[in-house]
Scaffold this active site. Structure first.
Site, PDB file in Angstrom:
ATOM      1  N   GLY A  43       0.843  -1.198   0.000  1.00  0.00           N
ATOM      2  CA  GLY A  43       0.000   0.000   0.000  1.00  0.00           C
ATOM      3  C   GLY A  43       0.871   1.237   0.000  1.00  0.00           C
ATOM      4  O   GLY A  43       1.921   1.273   0.639  1.00  0.00           O
ATOM      5  N   ARG A 340     -19.422  12.818  13.609  1.00  0.00           N
ATOM      6  CA  ARG A 340     -20.046  12.228  12.432  1.00  0.00           C
ATOM      7  C   ARG A 340     -21.120  11.190  12.766  1.00  0.00           C
ATOM      8  O   ARG A 340     -22.181  11.163  12.142  1.00  0.00           O
ATOM      9  CB  ARG A 340     -18.964  11.574  11.574  1.00  0.00           C
ATOM     10  CG  ARG A 340     -18.062  12.617  10.974  1.00  0.00           C
ATOM     11  CD  ARG A 340     -16.895  11.995  10.268  1.00  0.00           C
ATOM     12  NE  ARG A 340     -16.120  13.050   9.612  1.00  0.00           N
ATOM     13  CZ  ARG A 340     -15.006  12.838   8.943  1.00  0.00           C
ATOM     14  NH1 ARG A 340     -14.511  11.618   8.844  1.00  0.00           N
ATOM     15  NH2 ARG A 340     -14.377  13.834   8.363  1.00  0.00           N
ATOM     16  N   HIS A 433     -17.884   5.527   5.012  1.00  0.00           N
ATOM     17  CA  HIS A 433     -16.763   6.392   4.688  1.00  0.00           C
ATOM     18  C   HIS A 433     -15.434   5.833   5.178  1.00  0.00           C
ATOM     19  O   HIS A 433     -14.411   5.968   4.513  1.00  0.00           O
ATOM     20  CB  HIS A 433     -17.023   7.753   5.322  1.00  0.00           C
ATOM     21  CG  HIS A 433     -15.936   8.746   5.129  1.00  0.00           C
ATOM     22  ND1 HIS A 433     -15.506   9.110   3.877  1.00  0.00           N
ATOM     23  CD2 HIS A 433     -15.186   9.438   6.002  1.00  0.00           C
ATOM     24  CE1 HIS A 433     -14.530   9.995   4.018  1.00  0.00           C
ATOM     25  NE2 HIS A 433     -14.299  10.193   5.285  1.00  0.00           N
TER      26      HIS A 433
END
Lengths: 669, 262, 247
Positions: A43, A340, A433
């Protein structure tokens, strides 16, 4: 009560001294030995690129793998809003402790104190490092750095570069990485996907990767392997993640012995563009920073909501007293800037109650008209010396200010929806998300497999049950720049005697054969349905039963449904093309196969956690006002799942002790 | 990696464009002088002023040196330009099946190679007709008689095809008059532009000059790194008005003037 | 909407490619261009045919992976927009759309519409960085940067490395890409130390990769999804010239 299989290896001492003391006493590897030690990084996002470049600078031999065509495309690039740091540049009372406190509280007291404190301590260094690299953060006229506010905090500590902070930070880390590539200390393997780890004598010693262009399988040795492969939000099919974001690297590691921590903790972001139809392939986020100036509302009366849905009523014509600014109503202290999870649930609550405002009934308004006119418009009018500005003048002035602040986001919204947000309120709805869960790691970021590390979103460590805005970038870079370069020494200092192991070793051969077999199996199903067909079905199950709100009955159903879907997948998936060529469908199939296993584990984790905390909301456990109800008595632990057989797991617990923060009911009222 | 001395600059893609810019802008300066001088063709003096100007341009040592530099410049500009064109073609071996260049750029900017080639042909024809013939071919002489008191020219007399003289021009004073015998390039111009095809050729080529300079003048500054929001409009206006309109139009007016004033 | 697509199909870099024509029915104007390709691919898979390979990832216009040359223009008819952000409402029912890969010697085709852009990475590895090791930085606010410079640097840094500039340029020139990075670092105090070395190395690498030279057509700027200005190219020319003269 912590499982004997889990040792978080948190250093002794006072919280404020743990890290600095540990850093000064951790074993080191001398420069001559570093040259012989190889590290594999999977990654190339913020965590991967920063770790790879920092380790290469120290002298290690590094190989970096990414499935995209370039390291610069990792999905960190899409982060919009900003990055937190306890710099206290605004003189508003910020400190390392306050960032630490906000993060633990924001995470609903489900994160490890020591890790979060360390994160908070190094946050300032990240900003220094990025500025030194030439990251063009927003600045004030005096030349100093500018800050903005984000949800869940009452100080301004978020550094940003317009709506493209993730991009700028990633390009900074990417440039550091490419510098090492140019110097030959890092070898870059783009368009390569890791498909397994290789363990030898109980230690991780390498990976099997597939060259995505030729289809060839490759064996790579490393004294240590770092998984920086991001989160698994795409298990929901629709999310704000990139199309390629996947759990495969982490999942293969999990299958080879790495425990998976808190898989059920998923962040649903409140401000995304609502779904428009079945063709939808992904969801687009509208930066949280919009909540600074946008007011969220739905109509007070159901008949108005119905009229708006039917297109018979223009929302602009609805009188202020007929609007329900529900966040301001429910949470007067934080208003539109609640964390959130709270904002998302509140939106769902209103839509479920029948107040949704788009055709599907799953959207709320994010309205700039008020602040545009009466906040910015008035200020501008005053500046221009206009005493009694007309409504039109206020609008025009305000529009300019809003354009300056959010122009690119407004353009993007218009581009996607065809509606101009300067004249109409935006419609938003929560969407998947970020995943707080991930591979379980100790204080050194090492998983339960020695020599295998997980950094950034791929690990579970810092955000507890809910991540605060602008903290993902902070964690990715903290792990890569300032944590792993020190903590990896603790392991590698014992490996200086280990010569590079030949990739002809039977463990490599065996791992490669396993991968080959799995790929053949996929290709040979020769069924009738596309990969996306199964992925969409999985996403629907997960969203409906393991999404923003969960309950025991639904989760049990979901587990059965996922098991059934998995069977269908292996019996009926169709993958055109060949094995030894560029074959995106095959790549997708492998990833979805892993999601089909992970989904089940997420539901199991959600089912065992009989409480509501952060992003995990169990309908059975809520207060009378509909707020999340934690059970600190029984659930103040990290669930770390060990895979014991094919789709069989055992859960281990790591108890969470809060010594420096008083655990309390989270309140944003 | 190529070496880092100053000359290696000119082997780089940017250096090649610098050469194009410097040579191109130098040619632009020349065009200003050239058009200004040629305006004397419009003077109703049977070509006296123009012929004197032609003599000056071909005899003054300083001007002569500059003109040889100019020839060299044109050659470098042309050769380098052709080479760049071919190199650039190699950068895209497979062409697009559908290409919509007008959507993102001006036609002239994409066709500098073709325009340049037209201009190269033009320069060869033009140099042959007027430079080569003037220097090496046979150009007749004309005698101009000017009254000293009034400065008025009273007579322009063709010396005939057989007249020869060591220099291009002689001046004498006799009585109230000044006599000038000079190689009559003006007449040559007049003769040449009686041919319709040549006039048309000139006009078309001035069209090419217009497009070439419309892009080239501004582009030259960009290649040299001279791009500044404050001054870009000035560069652009000069490029458009002076180099793409006034200069080519003036040049084109000359053959047309002679053709229609036979 | 019904759309006719003419798409470039090429098995790999060694084989010759050709155009194939497809009909896509019931296209919604709210679909993105790539979602229309998803639908087409789904149909192809159902019919037992190979789907069209194309690069894409974030689908929100920032990763720079998507790269389609649509009706003669990179990223299609809109300005300042990537392919993934182009929506079908920009087309009409019955339209025929020609889709090709980026075409440049430095961007060889991998398969169908996917090309290899690692040449950009090599240019970056040659000098697109500030040489500062982790841990050596001074306090961020000890470097004062005028807002105007910071803003200009940011505008240049907004490049997503998609390669539309190369695709649009008649010479397949990478000048806009290179100039964006050179400008960003030349405008900031942090980039001054390596200023000359950086520009020379990056331009050398650019030339080695086989990109064409800049004819200043401005096509790159017009097609750049991030609206990077050709002023940066002028700055690159300036930087390069002064570096060559100085060193």
């Amino acid at each position: 009560m912590t499982s004997s299989k889990l040792d978080a290896r948190i250093p002794e001492g006072h919280m404020a001294e743990k890290w600095s003391k540990y850093r000064s006493t951790v074993h080191l590897v001398n420069p001559a030995n570093k040259r012989h030690l190889e590290v594999i990084v999977v990654g190339s996002g913020l965590a991967g690129a920063s770790a790879a470049s920092s380790l290469a600078e120290l002298g290690y031999k590094v190989k970096v793998f990414c499935f995209q065509d370039s390291a610069r495309r990792a999905h960190s690039i899409a982060a919009q809003g900003g990055i937190n740091a306890a710099k206290n540049y605004q003189n508003d009372g910020d400190s390392v402790y306050r960032l630490f406190y906000d993060t633990v509280k924001g995470g609903d007291y489900r994160s490890r104190e020591a890790n979060v404190h360390r994160l908070s301590e190094v946050s300032g260094n990240i900003i220094d490092q990025c500025v030194a690299q030439g990251v063009p953060f927003a600045r004030e006229y005096g030349g100093l750095l500018s800050n903005r506010s984000f949800g869940g905090t009452q100080v301004q500590r978020t550094f940003y570069a317009a709506g493209q902070t993730g991009q700028q930070l990633l390009l900074g880390a990417y440039s550091a990485l490419m510098r090492q590539v140019g110097m030959g200390t890092v070898t870059m393997y783009a368009r390569h996907e890791m498909l397994d780890i290789v363990n030898i004598d109980g230690k991780c010693r390498g990976i099997i990767a597939r060259n995505l262009i030729t289809g060839e399988l490759e064996r790579h040795f490393g004294h240590a392997v770092l998984l920086c492969s991001g989160g698994y939000g795409n298990v929901f099919f629709l999310s704000t993640n990139a199309m390629g974001s996947n759990v495969t690297a982490a999942w293969k590691a999990h299958k080879k012995g790495a425990f998976f921590g808190n898989p059920c903790y998923t962040q649903i972001h409140p401000t995304c563009i609502p779904v428009s139809g079945d063709h939808q392939s992904k969801l687009t986020l509208m930066s949280e920073s919009l909540r600074n100036d946008g007011r969220i509302w739905v109509p007070k009366k159901k008949e108005d909501a119905e009229a708006i849905r039917a297109g018979k009523l223009n929302p602009n014509d609805l009188k202020p007293e007929d609007r329900d600014y529900y966040l301001e109503r429910r949470y007067p202290a934080f208003g539109n800037l609640v964390p959130r999870d709270v904002a998302s649930r509140a939106a769902k609550e209103r839509c479920d109650a029948g107040y949704g405002v788009n055709a599907t009934g799953e959207a709320v308004f994010l309205d700039f008209a008020y602040n545009m006119k009466y906040r910015y418009g008035k200020v501008e009018a005053t500046k221009q010396g206009i005493e009694n500005p007309t409504e039109q003048q206020l609008f025009d002035f305000g529009k300019e200010v809003v354009k300056e602040k959010y122009g690119n986001l407004f353009d993007m919204y218009k581009q996607i929806t065809g509606v101009d947000p300067y004249y109409n309120p935006m419609m938003i709805y929560p969407a998947v998300h970020y995943t707080m869960g991930g591979l379980w790691v100790d204080y050194n970021l090492m998983t339960t497999v020695p020599g295998l590390y997980a950094l950034g979103e791929a690990n579970f460590s810092d955000h507890g049950a809910n991540r605060l805005g602008a903290s993902a970038l902070m964690q990715g870079l903290a792990d890569g720049y300032f944590v792993i370069p020190y903590t990896i020494g603790d392991y590698l200092s014992h490996e200086i005697g280990t010569k590079a192991i030949s990739t002809d070793h039977e463990a490599f051969v065996e791992a490669e054969n396993g991968v080959k077999e799995k790929l053949n199996q996929l290709m040979n199903v020769k069924g009738t349905k596309s990969v996306d067909h199964f992925h969409k079905k999985l996403g629907k199950i997960m969203w409906e039963k393991c999404g923003m709100a969960r309950n025991a009955a639904g989760l049990k159903e979901a587990i059965t449904e996922i098991q059934e879907l998995r069977k269908q997948f292996w019996a009926d998936v169709r993958i055109p093309g060949g094995l030894n060529e560029f074959n995106p469908e095959l790549e997708k199939a492998g990833r979805v196969a892993d999601f089909l296993e992970l989904g089940e584990l997420m539901c199991m984790d959600a089912l065992q956690r009989n409480e509501s905390c952060g992003g995990h909301f169990r309908e059975e456990y809520q207060t009378e006002e509909g707020e999340a109800m934690r059970d600190d008595e029984n659930f103040a632990f990290v669930s770390a799942w060990e895979r014991t057989g094919d789709n069989q797991w055992t859960m281990h617990k790591e108890e969470l002790k809060f010594e420096y923060i008083k655990i309390a009911q989270r309140s944003y009222k | 990696m190529s070496s880092n001395n100053f000359l290696s600059l000119f082997n780089s893609s940017i250096g090649k464009k610098v050469i194009m810019a410097v040579t191109g802008l130098f040619i632009c300066v020349f065009l200003v002088v050239h058009v200004a001088g040629n305006f004397q063709l419009f003077k109703a003096d049977s070509g006296l002023a123009f012929n004197k100007y032609a003599v000056l341009m071909t005899t003054n040592p300083l001007i002569k040196t500059v003109s040889y530099v100019l020839y060299l410049t044109i050659i470098i500009h042309a050769i380098r330009g052709i080479m760049i064109e071919f190199e650039n073609r190699k950068a895209r071996p497979v062409k697009y099946a559908k290409y919509n260049g007008n959507a993102n750029s001006k036609w002239a900017s994409r066709n500098m190679g073709i325009l340049g080639t037209i201009l190269l042909v033009f320069i060869v024809v033009h140099m042959h007709d007027f430079w080569y013939n003037y220097k090496f071919g046979h150009i007749p002489y004309t005698l101009y008689k000017t009254e000293l008191a009034t400065g008025k020219m009273t007579e322009a007399k063709d010396m005939g095809p057989d007249f020869k003289m060591g220099s291009k021009m002689e001046e004498m004073l006799a009585g109230d008059y000044k006599y000038v015998i000079v190689k009559d390039l003006y007449k040559e111009v007049k003769e040449e532009f009686k041919q319709l095809w040549l006039v048309l050729f000139y006009v078309v080529c001035m069209g090419a000059v217009s497009f070439h300079l419309y892009h080239g003048f501004r582009s030259g500054f960009q290649s040299l790194g001279l791009n500044n929001r404050k001054y870009n409009n000035i560069f652009q206006s000069i490029g458009t008005w002076i180099f793409a309109i006034i200069i080519p139009a003036s040049f084109a007016a000359m053959p047309l003037y002679f053709y229609f004033n036979q | 909407m019904n759309i006719t697509l003419k798409v470039w199909r090429q098995k790999n870099n060694n084989e010759r490619g050709r155009f194939e024509t497809y009909q896509v029915k019931d296209v919604s104007p709210d679909m993105s261009f790539l979602e229309m390709f998803d639908v087409l691919n789904e149909d192809l898979i159902t019919e037992g045919k190979e789907p069209i390979a194309f690069d894409h990832d974030c689908r929100e216009g920032i990763c720079g992976m998507c790269s389609m040359y649509i009706n003669g223009r990179p990223h299609g008819p809109l300005q300042g927009v990537t392919t993934c952000q182009l929506h079908m409402r920009s087309f009409k029912d019955g339209d025929t759309i020609v889709v090709e890969p980026w075409r440049a010697a430095a961007f060889p085709v991998i398969k169908d519409l996917a090309v290899d852009r690692t040449s950009f990475d090599r240019i970056m590895a040659a000098g697109g960085f500030v040489s500062v090791n982790t841990g050596n930085a001074q306090d961020a606010n000890s470097i004062l940067i005028p807002k105007t410079d910071a803003d200009l640097a940011f505008e240049a840094a907004a490049c997503i490395g998609c390669g539309a500039c190369v695709a649009a340029c008649k010479n397949s020139s990478a000048m806009l890409f290179v100039s964006a990075k050179v400008s960003q670092l030349a405008l900031l105090p942090q980039g001054q130390v390596e200023r000359h070395e950086r520009v020379i190395k990056m331009v050398n690498q650019m030339d080695e990769e086989g990109f064409g030279s800049c004819t200043n057509t401005g096509a790159c700027e017009a097609e750049c999804p991030k609206n990077i200005s050709v002023e940066n190219i002028a700055r690159l020319n300036r930087e390069y010239l002064s570096a060559k003269i100085a060193k």
